[in-house]
Each structure stands twice: as structure tokens, then as C-alpha cells.
Design a protein around this motif. Sequence first.
Motif, PDB file in Angstrom:
ATOM      1  N   TYR A  47       0.075   6.464   0.498  1.00 26.10           N
ATOM      2  CA  TYR A  47      -0.299   5.185   1.046  1.00 26.10           C
ATOM      3  C   TYR A  47      -1.887   4.904   0.321  1.00 26.10           C
ATOM      4  O   TYR A  47      -2.768   5.842   0.394  1.00 26.10           O
ATOM      5  N   GLN A  48      -2.051   3.914  -0.493  1.00 29.65           N
ATOM      6  CA  GLN A  48      -3.079   3.477  -1.080  1.00 29.65           C
ATOM      7  C   GLN A  48      -4.066   2.640  -0.277  1.00 29.65           C
ATOM      8  O   GLN A  48      -3.578   1.717   0.405  1.00 29.65           O
ATOM      9  N   ASN A  56       0.697  -1.328  -0.102  1.00 27.30           N
ATOM     10  CA  ASN A  56       0.021   0.071  -0.083  1.00 27.30           C
ATOM     11  C   ASN A  56       0.968   1.213   0.066  1.00 27.30           C
ATOM     12  O   ASN A  56       0.240   2.544  -0.191  1.00 27.30           O
ATOM     13  N   VAL A  57       2.060   1.098   0.245  1.00 33.11           N
ATOM     14  CA  VAL A  57       2.873   2.412   0.303  1.00 33.11           C
ATOM     15  C   VAL A  57       3.569   2.143  -1.125  1.00 33.11           C
ATOM     16  O   VAL A  57       4.261   1.528  -1.635  1.00 33.11           O
ATOM     17  N   LEU A  58       3.280   3.603  -1.935  1.00 33.58           N
ATOM     18  CA  LEU A  58       3.563   3.750  -3.083  1.00 33.58           C
ATOM     19  C   LEU A  58       5.037   4.383  -3.475  1.00 33.58           C
ATOM     20  O   LEU A  58       5.410   4.322  -4.589  1.00 33.58           O
ATOM     21  N   ASN A  59       5.680   4.974  -2.302  1.00 31.93           N
ATOM     22  CA  ASN A  59       6.798   5.599  -2.703  1.00 31.93           C
ATOM     23  C   ASN A  59       7.786   5.466  -1.459  1.00 31.93           C
ATOM     24  O   ASN A  59       7.213   5.005  -0.447  1.00 31.93           O
ATOM     25  N   GLY A  60       8.914   5.705  -1.554  1.00 29.00           N
ATOM     26  CA  GLY A  60       9.958   5.320  -0.287  1.00 29.00           C
ATOM     27  C   GLY A  60      10.305   6.879   0.124  1.00 29.00           C
ATOM     28  O   GLY A  60       9.668   7.805  -0.092  1.00 29.00           O
ATOM     29  N   GLY A  90      13.285   2.363  17.466  1.00 33.35           N
ATOM     30  CA  GLY A  90      12.301   2.106  18.302  1.00 33.35           C
ATOM     31  C   GLY A  90      10.911   2.297  17.681  1.00 33.35           C
ATOM     32  O   GLY A  90      10.023   1.532  17.804  1.00 33.35           O
ATOM     33  N   ILE A  91      10.871   3.307  17.022  1.00 34.26           N
ATOM     34  CA  ILE A  91       9.355   3.793  16.389  1.00 34.26           C
ATOM     35  C   ILE A  91       9.158   2.588  15.255  1.00 34.26           C
ATOM     36  O   ILE A  91       8.154   1.991  15.255  1.00 34.26           O
ATOM     37  N   ALA A  92      10.103   2.177  14.560  1.00 33.54           N
ATOM     38  CA  ALA A  92       9.996   1.278  13.445  1.00 33.54           C
ATOM     39  C   ALA A  92       9.942   0.011  13.849  1.00 33.54           C
ATOM     40  O   ALA A  92       8.840  -0.775  13.180  1.00 33.54           O
ATOM     41  N   ALA A  93      10.366  -0.498  15.176  1.00 29.19           N
ATOM     42  CA  ALA A  93      10.342  -1.783  15.732  1.00 29.19           C
ATOM     43  C   ALA A  93       8.682  -1.763  16.066  1.00 29.19           C
ATOM     44  O   ALA A  93       7.895  -2.833  15.840  1.00 29.19           O
ATOM     45  N   ALA A  94       8.235  -0.772  16.837  1.00 30.18           N
ATOM     46  CA  ALA A  94       6.644  -0.792  17.207  1.00 30.18           C
ATOM     47  C   ALA A  94       5.626  -0.922  15.821  1.00 30.18           C
ATOM     48  O   ALA A  94       4.819  -1.502  15.855  1.00 30.18           O
ATOM     49  N   CYS A  95       6.070  -0.134  14.903  1.00 29.81           N
ATOM     50  CA  CYS A  95       5.419  -0.247  13.811  1.00 29.81           C
ATOM     51  C   CYS A  95       5.093  -1.681  12.998  1.00 29.81           C
ATOM     52  O   CYS A  95       4.222  -2.044  12.634  1.00 29.81           O
ATOM     53  N   LYS A  96       6.402  -2.235  12.986  1.00 25.15           N
ATOM     54  CA  LYS A  96       6.446  -3.654  12.361  1.00 25.15           C
ATOM     55  C   LYS A  96       5.790  -4.492  13.224  1.00 25.15           C
ATOM     56  O   LYS A  96       5.156  -5.237  12.820  1.00 25.15           O
ATOM     57  N   GLU A  97       5.569  -4.606  14.646  1.00 28.40           N
ATOM     58  CA  GLU A  97       4.959  -5.303  15.378  1.00 28.40           C
ATOM     59  C   GLU A  97       3.555  -5.311  15.026  1.00 28.40           C
ATOM     60  O   GLU A  97       2.640  -6.201  15.406  1.00 28.40           O
ATOM     61  N   THR A  98       2.819  -4.118  14.798  1.00 22.77           N
ATOM     62  CA  THR A  98       1.668  -3.860  14.677  1.00 22.77           C
ATOM     63  C   THR A  98       1.161  -3.825  13.066  1.00 22.77           C
ATOM     64  O   THR A  98       0.088  -3.497  12.697  1.00 22.77           O
ATOM     65  N   GLY A  99       2.220  -3.936  12.018  1.00 26.32           N
ATOM     66  CA  GLY A  99       1.754  -3.872  10.806  1.00 26.32           C
ATOM     67  C   GLY A  99       1.544  -2.573  10.407  1.00 26.32           C
ATOM     68  O   GLY A  99       0.657  -2.416   9.418  1.00 26.32           O
ATOM     69  N   THR A 100       2.090  -1.698  10.814  1.00 22.35           N
ATOM     70  CA  THR A 100       2.010  -0.048  10.617  1.00 22.35           C
ATOM     71  C   THR A 100       3.157   0.211   9.764  1.00 22.35           C
ATOM     72  O   THR A 100       4.366  -0.386   9.866  1.00 22.35           O
ATOM     73  N   ALA A 101       2.912   0.972   8.608  1.00 21.68           N
ATOM     74  CA  ALA A 101       4.134   1.535   7.660  1.00 21.68           C
ATOM     75  C   ALA A 101       4.525   3.031   8.190  1.00 21.68           C
ATOM     76  O   ALA A 101       3.666   3.909   8.670  1.00 21.68           O
ATOM     77  N   LEU A 102       5.865   2.898   8.544  1.00 22.26           N
ATOM     78  CA  LEU A 102       6.330   4.306   8.878  1.00 22.26           C
ATOM     79  C   LEU A 102       6.615   4.954   7.575  1.00 22.26           C
ATOM     80  O   LEU A 102       7.750   4.578   7.013  1.00 22.26           O
ATOM     81  N   ILE A 103       5.834   5.947   7.125  1.00 26.69           N
ATOM     82  CA  ILE A 103       6.166   6.137   5.899  1.00 26.69           C
ATOM     83  C   ILE A 103       6.910   7.718   5.623  1.00 26.69           C
ATOM     84  O   ILE A 103       7.029   8.377   4.435  1.00 26.69           O
ATOM     85  N   GLY A 104       6.992   8.352   6.622  1.00 29.19           N
ATOM     86  CA  GLY A 104       7.535   9.808   6.652  1.00 29.19           C
ATOM     87  C   GLY A 104       8.020  10.298   7.893  1.00 29.19           C
ATOM     88  O   GLY A 104       7.423   9.597   9.123  1.00 29.19           O
ATOM     89  N   GLY A 105       8.434  11.372   7.974  1.00 23.23           N
ATOM     90  CA  GLY A 105       9.061  12.114   9.211  1.00 23.23           C
ATOM     91  C   GLY A 105       9.746  13.338   8.916  1.00 23.23           C
ATOM     92  O   GLY A 105       9.953  13.767   7.846  1.00 23.23           O
ATOM     93  N   GLU A 106      10.144  13.988  10.011  1.00 20.09           N
ATOM     94  CA  GLU A 106      10.818  15.249   9.947  1.00 20.09           C
ATOM     95  C   GLU A 106      11.968  15.287  11.297  1.00 20.09           C
ATOM     96  O   GLU A 106      11.565  14.839  12.231  1.00 20.09           O
ATOM     97  N   THR A 107      13.071  15.514  10.684  1.00 15.72           N
ATOM     98  CA  THR A 107      14.377  15.846  11.616  1.00 15.72           C
ATOM     99  C   THR A 107      14.848  17.096  11.865  1.00 15.72           C
ATOM    100  O   THR A 107      15.024  17.555  10.698  1.00 15.72           O
ATOM    101  N   ALA A 108      14.411  17.900  12.658  1.00 16.27           N
ATOM    102  CA  ALA A 108      14.825  19.003  12.864  1.00 16.27           C
ATOM    103  C   ALA A 108      16.000  19.632  13.839  1.00 16.27           C
ATOM    104  O   ALA A 108      15.838  19.289  14.860  1.00 16.27           O
TER     105      ALA A 108
END
Length: 329
Positions: free
Chosen positions: A45-46, A33-37, A120-138
Motif C-alpha cells: 500500500y503506497q 494506492n494498492v500495488l498488488n492483488g 460483509g467485511i468488503a462491503a464495510a470497507c467499500k462504504e468507507t473507502g478502505t482497501a481490503l488488501i489481505g487476510g488469512e483463512t485457517a
Amino acid sequence: MSNTYKSAGVDKEEGYQTVSKIKKAVSETHNPNVLNGIGSFGAFYQLSGYKNPVLVSGTDGVGTKLRIALDVKKYDTVGVDCFAMCANDILCHGAKPLFFLDYLACGKLDSDVAAEIVGGIAAACKETGTALIGGETAEMPGMYQVGDYDVAGFCVGVVEKDEIIDGSQIKEGQTIIGLPSSGFHSNGFSLVRKIFPDFNEEFEGKPLWETLLVPTKLYQNDIFKIQEKVKLTGIAHITGGGLIENVPRILPKGLTAVIEKANVNVPTVMQELMKRGGIAENEMFGTFNMGVGMVVICAEADAQTVLETLEGSMLIGKIEKGEEEIVLK
């Protein structure tokens, strides 16, 4: 010497290093469902497989629990907290998280620290089948001290319109069941840090910070397991404000949640905090989860099924008619 962005305190190269270090962990959370990286201005997200989908969104941060993580230099668990605080909120309406975006701000970026937090965020996403599709580092020198970080996130989930849980089906006589927390989760840490100023003191055979940094429990699998057997009429995520503030948020007018405090299994670290700080019991129940990370409400006839389905769950009260939103006995 000419002025550069780096001389002003922002190191772009460290930012590139961060992206490089998180790329693998992030990509592992993606699905068809994630259409770009990583790298686009927006993430695609489709939505598919739903008849009448309703999107449910939530945003939250980690709060001053971060101070402990930064002081003891353990950064991975707060990433789980960031995800869990958002995902557990939308779960209250029966929504499964689809995708997540994170926001990381700091005084001076260290790519190793940032990668650990996002990992850590990615690990939690993976456990729940959630896509980490973006973010911002400021990187924000002058706004944050060197070594300080703030972490927040934004979660979008989906639920079929006819399966939304909004509390409207809660009725007199229904049962209130508490699902055990994994500790303080990510609330009340300004008071925790005031009462426990030494994170390295020994508590139950290990440094106190190990107990304090146990991440917020992810309740998705537990809730969905219950829903396979029982219809839930209400779900409340017990965050800041404890049972006293969060349970009433889902109650229809004219109903009262009557909670039996004796049935709540309060963690020993919270008992110690209460004792050491001389904190009144009502203040504790209005600040911390007190060992109940999530509350579910169901018909009295279904209560035993819930208790048998989830180990550690507690029958903590019932719904009665009344004008008071919540009563602790």
C-alpha cells in the motif's frame, strides 16, 4: 489408504474455492494506492497525499456475537462488525482507515460461509473507502468444532500529525455528546446470550436474532461531517466496558466526565435485557453501550452545532474538575 492433508480434516480445495468467491468483492475495495492483488505473501500500500502522516492501527474481533450468527446461519453482518470494531477505534484519533486485513479461523471450511463473512467485511470497507488488501483463512480441525468460526481483523489508518485527537485538549466546561448506536454492536454478548437463550423468540414483531445481529455502526462519515464544522477535543468508541470504562480513557488527569443518565436514549432491547435479567443499572452502563456508540467532546459553544449536524445525537454530560474519572447521575 494413504494419509493426506484432507484426511486430517483440512480441505485445500475448499480454500481455493473461498479465494475464488471473495476475489471480486475484495478487488472492488482497491484503489491506485494498492500495488498488488490477492496471492502475494504481503500486500503493498503506497502512502501518498500527506504532509506529515502518522499511521494509526487497531485490531479486534467479533466475539461471541458470532455464536448467534452461526446458529441462525446469517453470516454477512458479522463481517461488518469485524471491520467496524477496528475502524471505529482508530477513528477516535482522527484517523481515516487506509487498509484492512482479516483473519478467519474454523473447524471445517465452507467456502460459501467464508465468502459471506468476507463479503460483509468488503462491503464495510467499500462504504468507507478502505482497501481490503489481505487476510488469512485457517482451517483448524481439533481446535474448532465443525461449523464454528472466529473472525478478527487489523486496520491501519492515517492522520496528519498536527490533527491527531488524543484528549489532551479536553478542558473543564466542555460538552459530552453521545452518537447513537445501532444496538449492542459487538460487545457483551456472553451476557446477552445468557439472558436471551432463544434467539428465535419474537421481539417487537420479528425474531430476536434480527435485532441482535444488527451490525456495528460505522462512524467515519458522521465524525468527518462534524469535523467540517467543529473542533473535537476527544472521541471515545463505546465498546466493552460501556461508558464507564471507555470515556475515562481519553480524559486528562484531574478531570471528570459527568454523565446524565436521563439524557441517554437506551434501546428497548437493552431495557428488556436489564429487566429480564435483573441486571443492576451500573452493570448495564459498565458492560453495554446503552445506545451510545461513540462519544465526542467539544467546546460548550459548539455543542448545538454537533446536535444539529447529526440526527439522534444526545447531549449527555459535561467535563468538570474532579478526581473521579466518571460520574453517572
